[in-house]
Design a protein around this motif. Structure first.
Motif, PDB file in Angstrom:
ATOM      1  N   SER A  62     -26.584   1.340  -4.489  1.00 17.13           N
ATOM      2  CA  SER A  62     -27.551   2.273  -3.900  1.00 17.13           C
ATOM      3  C   SER A  62     -27.775   3.441  -4.866  1.00 17.13           C
ATOM      4  N   ASP A  63     -28.878   4.167  -4.660  1.00 16.34           N
ATOM      5  CA  ASP A  63     -29.179   5.321  -5.517  1.00 16.34           C
ATOM      6  C   ASP A  63     -28.023   6.331  -5.498  1.00 16.34           C
TER       7      ASP A  63
ATOM      8  N   CYS B 174     -30.857  11.425 -11.314  1.00 19.82           N
ATOM      9  CA  CYS B 174     -29.604  11.965 -10.783  1.00 19.82           C
ATOM     10  C   CYS B 174     -29.478  13.471 -11.015  1.00 19.82           C
ATOM     11  N   ILE B 175     -30.335  14.034 -11.875  1.00 16.46           N
ATOM     12  CA  ILE B 175     -30.344  15.501 -12.034  1.00 16.46           C
ATOM     13  C   ILE B 175     -31.622  16.105 -11.456  1.00 16.46           C
ATOM     14  N   SER B 176     -32.449  15.237 -10.820  1.00 16.30           N
ATOM     15  CA  SER B 176     -33.704  15.723 -10.236  1.00 16.30           C
ATOM     16  C   SER B 176     -33.436  16.472  -8.929  1.00 16.30           C
TER      17      SER B 176
ATOM     18  N   ALA C 120     -37.345  10.621  -4.165  1.00 18.72           N
ATOM     19  CA  ALA C 120     -38.737  10.465  -4.617  1.00 18.72           C
ATOM     20  C   ALA C 120     -38.774  10.022  -6.077  1.00 18.72           C
ATOM     21  N   CYS C 121     -37.859  10.564  -6.891  1.00 21.92           N
ATOM     22  CA  CYS C 121     -37.788  10.212  -8.316  1.00 21.92           C
ATOM     23  C   CYS C 121     -37.464   8.723  -8.491  1.00 21.92           C
ATOM     24  N   PHE C 122     -36.436   8.227  -7.772  1.00 20.86           N
ATOM     25  CA  PHE C 122     -36.059   6.809  -7.870  1.00 20.86           C
ATOM     26  C   PHE C 122     -37.212   5.908  -7.424  1.00 20.86           C
ATOM     27  N   LEU C 123     -37.899   6.286  -6.360  1.00 24.64           N
ATOM     28  CA  LEU C 123     -39.013   5.481  -5.853  1.00 24.64           C
ATOM     29  C   LEU C 123     -40.098   5.341  -6.920  1.00 24.64           C
TER      30      LEU C 123
ATOM     31  N   PHE D 189     -22.526   7.810 -12.224  1.00 25.70           N
ATOM     32  CA  PHE D 189     -23.098   8.431 -13.423  1.00 25.70           C
ATOM     33  C   PHE D 189     -22.489   9.817 -13.661  1.00 25.70           C
ATOM     34  N   ARG D 190     -22.395  10.627 -12.599  1.00 29.16           N
ATOM     35  CA  ARG D 190     -21.864  11.995 -12.748  1.00 29.16           C
ATOM     36  C   ARG D 190     -20.375  11.986 -13.111  1.00 29.16           C
TER      37      ARG D 190
END
Length: 467
Positions: free
Chosen positions: A140-141, A190-192, A197-200, A148-149
């Motif tokens: 999942s996102d 991941c920093i947005s 919305a960014c992943f979409l 990642f972090r």
């Protein structure tokens, strides 16, 4: 025993054999200087995860560290000319040791029996067979960002390994593009301030490339397992079952074109080979078949040709048409100069009349047909040989055709639980004396075959073994 010395996939092994040690060093150092250490390392992870697709993350990690260290040390300005030769020799020795940390490979012993450059080239040429089915499952996102972090480099390395080993047959440029855009998406979103919305947005932009990776992996897995001629037949049989109203003359050029795409692009390092050729092929299929079949017309309506191709691949077989029984080629025709073409035409006619026959069974028939002609047409009495072999084939293959066609026909029409219920009842009726344990084993075996091999994108090697 473990393998392996793995120079970059870009290494042209055949040229290296002719040009010797200096060329191997020259090529690797050229790549290292051109790419820089981090890009060289990334490409090395992808190339070796593809080559040794059943190696573990730790094994691939060991191999990558050795290769990058060798390049970093021996490609530096002022490095001794003998540095690379000594380092690569030490690496091949390590590959051949009993406690080697590198990926296991059954061909290692044969390579390790050789010496010097021949041993290194043999180890570099080792490659695992493709995974039967892609195993990478995208988290999942939220899970992506969490990993990642925690450690961006570890996250990137593990993703490159999992994705490249899962889609190991996709052409290298496709894999590079797909992994690069994925990692870019994760690091951006991941920093947005609005990750969802960014992943979409990013996933929509990656959709065509994701489809290309999935489809080119399927296409090239089939090409790796079958070779060009059998890929052409496989595609011909698939089209015959999906659009049985089309003639042999309509479909054969499309099948040959599909095989040509595989032949030209699966091992190509040209950046856009697969995408360009696949889109051209899709346009040809749509132009030839949209007017003949409503389902093809619907698939071809979209503006995105990659999605259109995916839609065509996913089409199930059409219902069997009312056609007269196909006439078999005579012995004289089978052994004539166009015997292979006549045999292929007959198998095409069989496929369009029996849409439920799985590809693995049709591929078995194709192999058997070629073997039959090879064994009989060079004998003193080809007709006697063919007649005798035909009788044996009919006894062995006709029951297989009937069982496989019936099994896949039921699987494609029924919900899975209903399919298993009916299969259990038919097995109990066919073998009334069998024990419950034996019936359960048979049920699971047939259900496993159906759920894997009755599908349009069935894995060829796995299903060949199940047949």
């Amino acid at each position: 025993m473990r393998a392996a010395l793995a120079l970059l996939l870009l290494l042209a092994t055949a040229d290296a054999i002719h040009r010797g040690k200096a060329y191997v060093r020259e090529k690797v150092c050229q790549d290292y200087r051109m790419l820089g250490k981090e890009n060289f390392r990334t490409l090395t992870i992808i190339a070796n995860s593809r080559k040794y697709s059943n190696g573990t993350f730790e094994e691939i990690g060991h191999l990558v560290r050795e290769i990058v260290s060798l390049a970093e040390t021996c490609c530096a300005d002022g490095a001794e000319p003998s540095c690379y030769e000594a380092g690569s020799t030490a690496l091949s020795v390590k590959s051949c040791s009993a406690d080697s940390p590198f990926p296991a490979h059954p061909g290692t012993a044969e390579c390790c029996a050789q010496q010097g450059l021949q041993r290194k080239l043999c180890l570099a040429a080792l490659r695992h067979p493709p995974q039967p089915l892609p195993r990478y499952l995208q988290p999942s996102d939220k899970e992506l960002c969490q990993a990642f972090r925690q450690d961006p480099r570890e996250f990137a390395d593990r993703f490159l390994y999992e994705y490249a080993s899962s889609y190991s047959q996709a052409p290298l440029p496709v894999l590079l593009g797909s992994t690069r855009t994925f990692l870019s998406m994760v690091s951006t979103c991941c920093i947005s301030p609005a990750p969802t919305a960014c992943f979409l947005k990013e996933k929509l932009e990656r959709k065509t490339l994701s489809l290309l990776t999935l489809m080119s992996n399927r296409i090239c897995s089939r090409f790796s397992a079958y070779g060009k001629d059998k890929v052409s037949f496989s595609y011909l049989a698939s089209l015959a079952q999906k659009v049985p109203s089309a003639s042999f003359e309509d479909l054969l050029p499309l099948a040959e074109d599909a095989a040509e795409v595989s032949s030209q692009c699966c091992d190509s390092v040209a950046e856009d080979c697969m995408q360009k050729k696949l889109l051209e092929h899709t346009a040809k299929v749509c132009a030839a078949l949209s007017a003949q079949d409503r389902r093809f017309a619907d698939c071809c309506m979209g503006k995105n040709l990659m999605e259109n191709h995916f839609c065509i691949l996913a089409l199930p077989p059409a219902p069997a048409p009312e056609l007269p029984e196909a006439s078999e080629p005579s012995n004289k025709e089978l052994c004539g100069k166009d015997g292979a073409l006549r045999a292929t035409r007959f198998l095409f006619e069989l496929a369009r009349r029996q849409p439920s026959l799985p590809e693995a069974v049709l591929a078995k028939l194709y192999d058997t047909s070629g073997k039959l002609r090879g064994e009989c047409c060079s004998t003193k009495d080809p007709s006697a040989c063919l007649d005798s072999q035909r009788k044996r084939m009919e006894a062995e293959l006709l029951p297989l055709l009937e069982k496989a066609g019936q099994l896949c026909g039921h699987y494609n029409k029924l919900p899975f639980l209903e399919f298993k219920k009916r299969l259990r009842a038919s097995l109990a009726q066919a073998e009334p004396e069998a024990s419950p344990a034996h019936l359960e084993r048979l049920l699971e075996q047939r259900a496993s075959f159906a759920s894997t091999c009755c599908l349009p994108d069935a894995p060829p090697l796995l299903c060949a073994s199940k047949v």
